[in-house]
Design a protein around this motif. Structure first.
Motif, PDB file in Angstrom:
ATOM      1  N   LEU A  52      60.170  39.852 -17.023  1.00  0.00           N
ATOM      2  CA  LEU A  52      59.074  39.612 -16.336  1.00  0.00           C
ATOM      3  C   LEU A  52      58.976  40.560 -15.258  1.00  0.00           C
ATOM      4  N   ASP A  53      59.889  40.979 -14.743  1.00  0.00           N
ATOM      5  CA  ASP A  53      60.043  41.989 -13.665  1.00  0.00           C
ATOM      6  C   ASP A  53      59.273  43.241 -14.328  1.00  0.00           C
ATOM      7  N   PHE A  54      59.902  43.508 -15.442  1.00  0.00           N
ATOM      8  CA  PHE A  54      59.410  44.996 -16.151  1.00  0.00           C
ATOM      9  C   PHE A  54      57.801  44.897 -16.212  1.00  0.00           C
ATOM     10  N   ASN A  55      57.311  43.706 -16.439  1.00  0.00           N
ATOM     11  CA  ASN A  55      56.110  43.275 -16.651  1.00  0.00           C
ATOM     12  C   ASN A  55      55.150  43.222 -15.541  1.00  0.00           C
ATOM     13  N   MET A  56      55.987  43.548 -14.351  1.00  0.00           N
ATOM     14  CA  MET A  56      55.281  43.455 -13.144  1.00  0.00           C
ATOM     15  C   MET A  56      54.597  41.963 -12.821  1.00  0.00           C
ATOM     16  N   GLN A  57      55.505  40.763 -13.047  1.00  0.00           N
ATOM     17  CA  GLN A  57      55.346  39.214 -12.835  1.00  0.00           C
ATOM     18  C   GLN A  57      54.222  39.018 -13.423  1.00  0.00           C
ATOM     19  N   ALA A 102      55.002  38.472 -24.190  1.00  0.00           N
ATOM     20  CA  ALA A 102      55.798  38.315 -25.082  1.00  0.00           C
ATOM     21  C   ALA A 102      57.048  39.387 -25.405  1.00  0.00           C
ATOM     22  N   SER A 103      58.044  39.095 -25.542  1.00  0.00           N
ATOM     23  CA  SER A 103      59.242  39.819 -25.962  1.00  0.00           C
ATOM     24  C   SER A 103      59.401  40.007 -27.407  1.00  0.00           C
ATOM     25  N   ALA A 104      60.193  40.844 -27.985  1.00  0.00           N
ATOM     26  CA  ALA A 104      60.238  40.836 -29.526  1.00  0.00           C
ATOM     27  C   ALA A 104      61.338  41.709 -29.874  1.00  0.00           C
ATOM     28  N   SER A 105      62.021  41.252 -30.932  1.00  0.00           N
ATOM     29  CA  SER A 105      63.250  41.809 -31.529  1.00  0.00           C
ATOM     30  C   SER A 105      63.387  42.001 -32.800  1.00  0.00           C
ATOM     31  N   ILE A 106      63.721  43.158 -33.248  1.00  0.00           N
ATOM     32  CA  ILE A 106      64.066  43.330 -34.666  1.00  0.00           C
ATOM     33  C   ILE A 106      65.481  43.825 -35.011  1.00  0.00           C
ATOM     34  N   THR A 137      74.020  28.950 -15.558  1.00  0.00           N
ATOM     35  CA  THR A 137      74.529  30.156 -14.777  1.00  0.00           C
ATOM     36  C   THR A 137      73.821  30.216 -13.592  1.00  0.00           C
ATOM     37  N   GLY A 138      72.893  29.517 -13.166  1.00  0.00           N
ATOM     38  CA  GLY A 138      72.250  29.691 -11.856  1.00  0.00           C
ATOM     39  C   GLY A 138      71.287  30.770 -11.514  1.00  0.00           C
ATOM     40  N   ALA A 139      71.078  31.381 -12.784  1.00  0.00           N
ATOM     41  CA  ALA A 139      70.153  32.470 -12.652  1.00  0.00           C
ATOM     42  C   ALA A 139      68.602  31.866 -12.529  1.00  0.00           C
ATOM     43  N   PRO A 140      67.796  32.517 -11.691  1.00  0.00           N
ATOM     44  CA  PRO A 140      66.704  31.961 -11.863  1.00  0.00           C
ATOM     45  C   PRO A 140      65.660  32.436 -12.959  1.00  0.00           C
ATOM     46  N   LEU A 141      65.614  31.597 -14.012  1.00  0.00           N
ATOM     47  CA  LEU A 141      64.857  32.045 -15.350  1.00  0.00           C
ATOM     48  C   LEU A 141      63.522  31.197 -14.987  1.00  0.00           C
ATOM     49  N   VAL A 142      62.616  31.556 -14.015  1.00  0.00           N
ATOM     50  CA  VAL A 142      61.522  30.944 -13.619  1.00  0.00           C
ATOM     51  C   VAL A 142      60.352  31.991 -13.250  1.00  0.00           C
TER      52      VAL A 142
END
Lengths: 665, 665
Positions: free
Chosen positions: A233-238, A243-247, A399-404
C-alpha cells in the motif's frame, strides 16, 4: 455446449494416443522415473517448459501489465504460526479412510464417488442400457471398483445421482455416514474402510539448525501477499484499489494424485489479490469495458438441485441480477474468460461453476471456478473468490500490524458521546489484581449506562458497578479514579480493512487442458489412413517453438541460408529449431505438428537461386513464398498476435508445392 | 583491480544508506516481518521482482536461446534415494559447533574466521596501526567477537593470515583442531565450543499420506537434469554435445544466514548442464568466438600460497597454458564474463577464483567461481565446474538406466579374444549354491588364463580352477558345462558416459551485487549538499521499470496524453509507471532514480500545443524533445539494447529545461 471430450475437430479424443504423443515429444514426464517415479510429481521437458513460460508470459501481460499490478515474489517456506493464523494448519485437509485389513489409504470423497459410479454403471448394464462411458467424462477416469450388473431401485438411482452432483459438499462425518448407509466397500479387500479422518495436505519441514521452528511449504501464494499488504500500500503511495500478484510454486501433499498433471503435489500458480474498499458495493472502474462479455454459468442453486445445466449470460446481467455478487468479482470473471480465449482454450469447453455454501470458507462472500472440460471431466483451472476481509483481519489481530487503509475524510465525522477516562496510576494500587477486570468493565459500558454512572459520580462522588468475579460482584469507584463526561469526538480519517478478490490460476491444469483442446489428428480428419498424425494447434503466441527451419536436403548449398535465417529469428527473440535430419520433409513437418510448431520455413534450390523461402502454416498446410525479410516480417506479426495466417495468406503469393500428401514422399 | 566496496562513481559505499533506500523502495524485504521474520528468507517487492525477471530473461536469451539449450522444469521435491545416490545425504553438510553452556549454534568456519580476524584487528590496534576496515571488505561483515588490543607474535600473525586465506579448505576435524590449538572461544560465554559435527543442509519432508517416503527440497537444480538425460538425448535426436538448463528455486538450511540476500535459505538458481564427450580434450566448436575475451583469474596455486593476487589473461591463453582445464570449461567462463558485462556488472569488481583441491568434490576435474566484490567481500555468484561423468555414472549404477551415449563408429572395431561360454542350465544343478561364485570366477579370468584353461578342456575334457571359498578351493568343470574358444568380436558402436560442464548461477547474489555496483549518490557527486539522492544506474535492458511518465501538474489537459502514451508503451511490452502525484517534478524523478528507472517522459504545456514530449536520461539528467512516435521509437531501441543514450542524444534535439537542479524546484 459440448459435454464430451473431443479433439479440436470434434472427433472423440483418444487419450492413449495423445498420452503416447506427449511422452514421445517430452512435453512432460513422471519425475524420477528411472528411480520408479513418485506419484504426483512431473517434470516438464523442453516443449512443456516453453509452453508453460509462454502461458505465464501471456498471463503477465494480460493481467499484471494491463492493470499495473504489483508483482512480488515471496518465499515458499512458511513458518507454522502464519499458517496457523490463516487457518491452514487446522483446516487445510482432505478426508482420508484406511482399509482395516491391508492398510490401503483412500481419499474419502473419491472412494464414495468411485463405488457409487460403479453401481450406477452396473445398474445400466442390468437394465440392458447402453453404457456410454463418454456420456459424462467425469466417469472416464480410472475406476478402481468394477461395475457388476446389478439392477437398483429407481429411487436409489436418483439418490446416488444427487449425491454425486454435490459430492464436493460433504464433510468427513457426512462421508462416513454415506459409507455406512450404502455399505461402501474397498474393492481390494471387500471391507468397509475406517471412518474418514482429516489429513493435512501441507508438506512439513523444520527451518534452521536447531529444528525448533516448524514450517511448511506454502499451499498457495496468497499469504505472502497478505503479509506484505502494508508495504505494498505504501509502495502504491496509499492509492486504493490496487492488486498484487505472484507467480510461483505451491505444494499440496495429495492423498491420491491422479490424472497426470491434473492433481499433482507440486505446481505452478499465478495468483492475484485485488484489494478493494468493502463499502460502496465493490464497484470496478473498468467494469463497463467487459460488461457485454458472455459467460457460461453454473450457479449454486442449479447444483443444489442435483442438476448441471448451464446458463449463458453477459457478466453485466449476471451482476445486476445478483447471480454474481459484485462488480469487481464480475470484472475478474470476464477477464479470466478473455485470458482463456487468448491462449487458445476451446470456449465451448469452459464453464464458470459457483461454489456451494458448504464448499466455500465461512468468510467468503462468493466464489466461482472456471472449469475446463477434459477427458478427466470438468477440471477446476481457475478459482475466483471474494475472500472478504478475512485474511488481513486475522493476521492483523495476531500480530498487531495495522493491515488497514486510512482514508482522509472530505468532511470530518463528529460524534457526541459519553467518554470514560480512568486514572490508571491510582487504579492499580486500589484494586490490585482486579484492576484490569474493573477497568475492562468500565470501558465496556454502554452510552446509557455511562450517563447513569456519570450522574452517580456527580451525586455521590462514587459509582457502583457490577463486575462479575470481583469481591461481592459489585465494586465502588470514587471520582478521583474515574471521570465520565459528555464530549465531542472528531474523526478526520476513515480506517478500513480492504476486502480481497482473488483470481487464482493453476498453470499446469490450464496447460494440460489446453493441450487436449488443441489436439487433433490429421489422418482421422482427411481420411488418409489410420496412421497417427497428431497436431497441436497452439496459437503462435503460446506455441513452444514458433518456427521450424528445414533445408530440402543435406546439400551444403542450403547451410548458409539456414544459419542466416536462424540468426535473424534469434535476434528478434523468436524461438526456432532447425531440422537438418535425413528424414523426408513430410516426416520432419509431422514431428513438428506434434510439437505444435505453427510455422515452417523450407529452404530449397529456388532459395539458392533467388533467395526466396516458403512459409508453411501448420493447421492448413498451405504455403506462401517470398523473400527472406518479407517472410520474417510476416512471422513477427504472427507470433505477436498482430496478424493471423489468413491475413498473411492474403498478402503473400501462394506456393503450390507438389506435396499433396507430405508424409508419403 | 578495485579491492574495496565503492559506488559506481568510486566513492566509498555507505551500506546503511543503500539498505535504507532498498527498504524504502521495496526491492526486497525480510519475509514474514510482521511475525518477527525468519532468518534467511526474503520476499522481493515489485522492483526487485521485475529486476529478477529481467536478469533471468537476459540469461535465457544469452545462454538458452543463443545455444539452443534444452530448458526443462523439474520438481523441487526429491525423494531420499536420489540424493543418497548423488552423495548429498552423506556429504551436503556444513560443520556446526555448539556452545556447551548456552547452546549457541555456530558455523565452525565462520566462527574460526570471526575470532582470528578479531585478534588480527586487536593486534593492529596494539601496534598503533590504522585499522582500516575497508582494507579487506571481507572483514566488514558483522563480527560477533570484539577486537581487544593485544599484540601478537609476528609468526602468529602470519599463521592467522594463512589460515584465513584458505579457510574454505578445512574439514570439520581440522577446524576442531584450530579451535583447540588457538583456544578459540565463543564471545557470548567465553567458552570453547564443542568439536564440529556435520549438519546436513537439506530441508527434509515426507511425501505422501503414509509418511513412508522421506524426501528433501532440492539443494540444486542439477539432479533433475541428470535423471532426464536419456530422454533429453532422445529429444535431441541423439546429437552430442548438447546442454540442458533449468531455472528454479533451490533450498539450503543454512546454519547462520547472513548478509541479506547473500546467504539465504531459499533462492533462485539458473543452472546449465553441458554434456560433452570426455574423449578428444573436451573441445568446444564455438571456442574461437571467445578466444580473446580477457578474464581476471585467481588460480589455486596463488591461493595455496596464502595470496590473493589476480592475473589478467585471455581465455585462449588460459586454456593453452592449462590454467583452465579444457576448452569447454573455458568457453563457459568467457560466456559467464560476457553475461555479467551485459547486465551491467562493474567488471573491475569481478574475478574468477579457482577451487582448491580440497574444496572440490573428489570427482571434479576443475572448478572456477565468478566472484563479485561487494561490501560483504568477494561473493561467489556463479560456479562453473567440470563434474566429469560422476553424476550420470552413480545414477546409472544405482538404477540400471543406460545414461550413456551410443555412437555409431565409422570403422567398426574388431577384437580377437578368448571367450568363455557357460551352459547355465547345467551349471546350477552341478554346483548348487556355489554356482554363481564359480561362474563369476570363470568370467573373471584373464586372456592368458583362458588360453591355458582352453588347453585343459581339449586335453583333459575338464578344467581346474581355483575358487576361494568353494569346496577345497579348487573346482573341476567339465567340457559339457563350459566352452572356451578364440573368437572374433566386432563393435559397431562406441558407448560412453558424457562428462558434464556445469555453469551454475545464484540469481539473488548476482542481483544484490549488481545493485551495489550500480548504486551512487547524486548529492555526493555534484557536491550539492548532504541530502540522500541515490541512483541505481541499471542498463535499460534490465531496469525494473523502463519509463516514468510525469505530467507537469494535475492540470486535466495532460491526462489524455498520459493515457495515450501509457497505452502505446504497454502495447510494445515496455513497462512504464505514471506518477501524477502532487510532488515536484524533481521529487518525482528522484523517487524513480532510486528505483533505477532509466527514462522519464514529461508532459507539459508545450505537449498540449504541439504534441511533443521530452525524454530524460536518468544518469546524465539530459533531455531531448520530439514528437510522441519518435520518442517511443527511441525508447524501444534503448530498452532492447540496440542503442545507447548517447546515440539518441545525438539524433534528437536537446531540450534545455530550466531544471538546473531539479530537486530544488
Amino acid at each position: 455446449m459440448t459435454t464430451t471430450a473431443t479433439t479440436l475437430k470434434g472427433q472423440p479424443l483418444d487419450r492413449q494416443t495423445l498420452d503416447a504423443m506427449l511422452r514421445r515429444r517430452l512435453f512432460f514426464t513422471p519425475a524420477f522415473e528411472i528411480y520408479g517415479g513418485v506419484a504426483g510429481l512431473f517434470d516438464y521437458g523442453p516443449p512443456g517448459c516453453a509452453l508453460q513460460a509462454n502461458i505465464v508470459e501471456t498471463w503477465r501481460k494480460h493481467f499484471i501489465l494491463e492493470e499495473d499490478m504489483l508483482e512480488i515474489d515471496t518465499t515458499v517456506l512458511t513458518p507454522h504460526e502464519v499458517l496457523k493464523t490463516s487457518g491452514h494448519v487446522d483446516k487445510f485437509a482432505d478426508w482420508m479412510c484406511k482399509d482395516p485389513k491391508n492398510g490401503d489409504i483412500l481419499r474419502a470423497d473419491h472412494f464414495v464417488e468411485d463405488v457409487l459410479e460403479a453401481r450406477l454403471k452396473g445398474d445400466k448394464e442390468a437394465r440392458g442400457q447402453k453404457v456410454e462411458e463418454e456420456d459424462d467424462p467425469k466417469k472416464k477416469k480410472k475406476r478402481k471398483t468394477k461395475a457388476e450388473a446389478v439392477k437398483l431401485e429407481d429411487a436409489v438411482v436418483q439418490e446416488y445421482e444427487e449425491i454425486l452432483a454435490k459430492i464436493d459438499n460433504y464433510n468427513g462425518e457426512e462421508l462416513g455416514e454415506l459409507i455406512k448407509k450404502y455399505d461402501l466397500r474397498n474393492p481390494n479387500t471387500g471391507l468397509q474402510p475406517s471412518p474418514p479422518v482429516a489429513f493435512n495436505l501441507m508438506f512439513q519441514t523444520a527451518i534452521g539448525p536447531s529444528s525448533n521452528l516448524p514450517g511448511y511449504l506454502r499451499p498457495e501464494t496468497a499469504q505472502g501477499q497478505f503479509l506484505n499488504f502494508a508495504k505494498l500500500l505504501d509502495f502504491n503511495m496509499q492509492q486504493m484499489p490496487f492488486a498484487s500478484a505472484s507467480i510461483g510454486k505451491s505444494y499440496r501433499n495429495e492423498i491420491s494424485p491422479r490424472a497426470g498433471l491434473l492433481r499433482v503435489r507440486e505446481f505452478l500458480m499465478a495468483e492475484i489479490e485485488h484489494f478493494v474498499d468493502p463499502e460502496g458495493g465493490k464497484k470496478h472502474v473498468r467494469f463497463p469495458e467487459v460488461n457485454t462479455v458472455e459467460l457460461t454459468l453454473l450457479d449454486r442453486h442449479t447444483q443444489l438441485a442435483g442438476k448441471t445445466e448451464v446458463k449463458k449470460m453477459t457478466i453485466g446481467d449476471a451482476v445486476s441480477n445478483k447471480v454474481v455478487d459484485n462488480e469487481t468479482l464480475g470484472y475478474f470473471l470476464a477477464r479470466i474468460h478473455l485470458f482463456l480465449q487468448k491462449i487458445g482454450v476451446d470456449m465451448t469447453k469452459v464453464r464458470f461453476r459457483q461454489h456451494m455454501e458448504n464448499e466455500m470458507a465461512h468468510y467468503a462472500a462468493d466464489c466461482w471456478d472456471a472449469e475446463l472440460l477434459t477427458s478427466s471431466g470438468w477440471i477446476e483451472c481457475v478459482g475466483c473468490a471474494d475472500r472478504s476481509a478475512y485474511d488481513l483481519s486475522v493476521h492483523a489481530k495476531k500480530t498487531g500490524a495495522p493491515l488497514v487503509v486510512r482514508e482522509r475524510l472530505d468532511e470530518p465525522l463528529i460524534f457526541e458521546e459519553w467518554q470514560v477516562e480512568i486514572d490508571k496510576k491510582k487504579f492499580g494500587p486500589q484494586f490490585k489484581k482486579d484492576g484490569k477486570t474493573v477497568e475492562a468493565a468500565l470501558e465496556g459500558t454502554t452510552q446509557e449506562q455511562r450517563e447513569k454512572l456519570a450522574k452517580q459520580l456527580t451525586d455521590n462522588g462514587e459509582l457502583e458497578l457490577e463486575v462479575a468475579g470481583v469481591g461481592s460482584g459489585t465494586v465502588k469507584v470514587s471520582k478521583d479514579l474515574v471521570k465520565i463526561e459528555f464530549r465531542k469526538r472528531v474523526e478526520n480519517t476513515r480506517e478500513f480493512t480492504p476486502n480481497v478478490i482473488e483470481p487464482s490460476f493453476g498453470i499446469g491444469r490450464i496447460l494440460y487442458s489446453l493441450i487436449e483442446h488443441l489436439y487433433w489428428n490429421r489422418a482421422t480428419e482427411d481420411g488418409a489412413g489410420d496412421e497417427a498424425r497428431g497436431v497441436l494447434s497452439f496459437p503462435p503466441t503460446v506455441a513452444p517453438t514458433k518456427v521450424l527451419i528445414v533445408p530440402l536436403s543435406a546439400n551444403k548449398q542450403f547451410q548458409p541460408f539456414v544459419s542466416k535465417i536462424s540468426q535473424k529469428l534469434r535476434k528478434y527473440g523468436i524461438s526456432a529449431r532447425v531440422d537438418s535430419s535425413s528424414a523426408t520433409i513430410g516426416k520432419r513437418y509431422s514431428r513438428n505438428d506434434e510439437l505444435g510448431t505453427p510455422l515452417g520455413i523450407t529452404i530449397d534450390f529456388q532459395t539458392v537461386q533467388d533467395s526466396t523461402i516458403t512459409l508453411r502454416d501448420r493447421d492448413s498446410t498451405k504455403q506462401v513464398r517470398a523473400d527472406e525479410d518479407t517472410i520474417i516480417a510476416a512471422i513477427q506479426s504472427l507470433v505477436t498476435g498482430a496478424k493471423e495466417w489468413k491475413d498473411v495468406a492474403a498478402e503473400l503469393p501462394t506456393f503450390e508445392s507438389q506435396e499433396v500428401d507430405v508424409t508419403v514422399r
